[in-house]
Design a protein around this motif. Structure first.
Motif, PDB file in Angstrom:
ATOM      1  N   LYS A 128       7.091  20.589 -17.052  1.00 10.51           N
ATOM      2  CA  LYS A 128       6.123  19.490 -16.303  1.00 10.51           C
ATOM      3  C   LYS A 128       4.991  19.706 -15.204  1.00 10.51           C
ATOM      4  O   LYS A 128       4.686  18.523 -14.914  1.00 10.51           O
ATOM      5  N   SER A 129       5.321  20.506 -14.329  1.00 10.87           N
ATOM      6  CA  SER A 129       4.546  20.990 -13.820  1.00 10.87           C
ATOM      7  C   SER A 129       2.676  20.378 -13.600  1.00 10.87           C
ATOM      8  O   SER A 129       2.335  19.951 -13.017  1.00 10.87           O
ATOM      9  N   VAL A 130       2.417  20.896 -14.964  1.00 13.39           N
ATOM     10  CA  VAL A 130       0.937  20.441 -14.985  1.00 13.39           C
ATOM     11  C   VAL A 130       1.311  20.449 -16.625  1.00 13.39           C
ATOM     12  O   VAL A 130       2.346  20.678 -17.218  1.00 13.39           O
ATOM     13  N   LEU A 146      -4.408  19.001 -15.512  1.00 11.97           N
ATOM     14  CA  LEU A 146      -3.715  18.291 -14.928  1.00 11.97           C
ATOM     15  C   LEU A 146      -2.302  18.004 -14.015  1.00 11.97           C
ATOM     16  O   LEU A 146      -1.387  18.499 -14.002  1.00 11.97           O
ATOM     17  N   CYS A 147      -2.128  17.516 -12.624  1.00  6.79           N
ATOM     18  CA  CYS A 147      -0.502  17.585 -12.427  1.00  6.79           C
ATOM     19  C   CYS A 147       0.085  17.187 -12.716  1.00  6.79           C
ATOM     20  O   CYS A 147      -0.571  15.629 -12.965  1.00  6.79           O
ATOM     21  N   GLY A 148       1.391  17.153 -12.761  1.00  8.88           N
ATOM     22  CA  GLY A 148       2.027  16.838 -13.371  1.00  8.88           C
ATOM     23  C   GLY A 148       2.840  15.409 -13.076  1.00  8.88           C
ATOM     24  O   GLY A 148       3.794  14.918 -13.510  1.00  8.88           O
ATOM     25  N   ARG A 149       2.511  15.184 -12.053  1.00  5.33           N
ATOM     26  CA  ARG A 149       3.552  14.009 -11.114  1.00  5.33           C
ATOM     27  C   ARG A 149       1.940  13.236 -11.169  1.00  5.33           C
ATOM     28  O   ARG A 149       2.858  12.107 -11.133  1.00  5.33           O
ATOM     29  N   CYS A 150       1.281  13.871 -10.588  1.00  4.64           N
ATOM     30  CA  CYS A 150       0.271  12.720 -10.722  1.00  4.64           C
ATOM     31  C   CYS A 150      -0.980  12.355 -10.591  1.00  4.64           C
ATOM     32  O   CYS A 150      -2.007  11.614 -10.853  1.00  4.64           O
ATOM     33  N   ASP A 151      -1.157  13.231 -11.798  1.00  7.95           N
ATOM     34  CA  ASP A 151      -1.705  12.736 -12.800  1.00  7.95           C
ATOM     35  C   ASP A 151      -3.301  13.815 -12.560  1.00  7.95           C
ATOM     36  O   ASP A 151      -4.649  13.581 -12.988  1.00  7.95           O
ATOM     37  N   GLY A 152      -3.498  14.121 -11.061  1.00  8.07           N
ATOM     38  CA  GLY A 152      -4.639  14.372 -10.624  1.00  8.07           C
ATOM     39  C   GLY A 152      -5.523  15.377 -11.610  1.00  8.07           C
ATOM     40  O   GLY A 152      -5.192  16.956 -11.932  1.00  8.07           O
ATOM     41  N   HIS A 153      -6.497  15.613 -11.190  1.00  8.44           N
ATOM     42  CA  HIS A 153      -7.694  17.195 -11.811  1.00  8.44           C
ATOM     43  C   HIS A 153      -7.754  17.906 -11.006  1.00  8.44           C
ATOM     44  O   HIS A 153      -7.628  18.498 -10.552  1.00  8.44           O
ATOM     45  N   LEU A 154      -7.523  19.240 -11.786  1.00 12.92           N
ATOM     46  CA  LEU A 154      -6.512  20.612 -11.229  1.00 12.92           C
ATOM     47  C   LEU A 154      -7.733  21.214 -12.080  1.00 12.92           C
ATOM     48  O   LEU A 154      -8.060  22.370 -10.791  1.00 12.92           O
TER      49      LEU A 154
END
Length: 183
Positions: A128-130, A146-154
């Motif tokens: 779930k982390s990514v 994407l970050c699995g918590r905030c959907d931020g582009h990694l």
């Protein structure tokens, strides 16, 4: 014909640089709390190394709490310039977290030198982390990580990594916070 090839190379070079991932331009105002291996980010109430609750914030809320360069990469899917980020060439032992929300993403034991100019990992911390999304920007077909918590582009996920997974998580340094292992 040779002139056309040269022009094509000049046109494709920036696209090649975008196809890998990203890097960091400035250091962030991050304070490590010495007693418990957490990061305190003043001004970002959504940041937590322990809370895994899915975040659903508006772009206006993210813009208020993230530095502009972090916002552009994590919320607008910008990419840092290769070989400029603070984590692309480090081998320090520790843990990598999402720079927007503090979600645990990667362990340094999964980091490898890919020579692409961005930090690369062969596996994420947990299922779930990514999370992933198809990315067809710049006339390319890629998988956005994407970050699995905030959907931020990694960054992006590629199938050219080392064993045991064969994966390369090519990440923007600016999208990551790092806490070194205790000595």
């Amino acid at each position: 014909m040779k002139n056309n090839s040269f022009v094509n190379i000049l046109f494709l070079l920036p696209l090649f640089m975008l196809s890998a991932c990203g890097q960091n331009k400035q250091s962030l105002d991050i304070k490590k709390t010495p007693s418990n291996n957490t990061i305190n980010k003043p001004g970002n109430p959504y940041y937590s190394n322990t809370d895994t609750t899915k975040l659903k914030l508006s772009e206006a809320q993210w813009k208020k709490v993230l530095p502009e360069d972090v916002y552009l990469v994590m919320r607008k899917a910008e990419t840092e310039i290769a070989f400029t980020g603070k984590y692309w060439n480090t081998d320090q032992k520790g843990t990598y977290y999402c720079a927007s929300c503090g979600n645990l993403l990667f362990r340094s034991t999964a980091k490898f030198s890919s020579s692409c100019g961005w930090p690369s990992f062969f596996e994420q911390e947990n299922k779930k982390s990514v999370v992933y999304k198809n990315d067809f920007s710049y006339n390319m077909e890629r998988i956005e990580a994407l970050c699995g918590r905030c959907d931020g582009h990694l960054g992006h996920l590629f199938d050219d990594g080392p064993p045991p997974t064969g994966k390369r998580y090519c990440m923007n340094s600016i999208a990551l916070d790092f806490i070194p292992d205790s000595k």
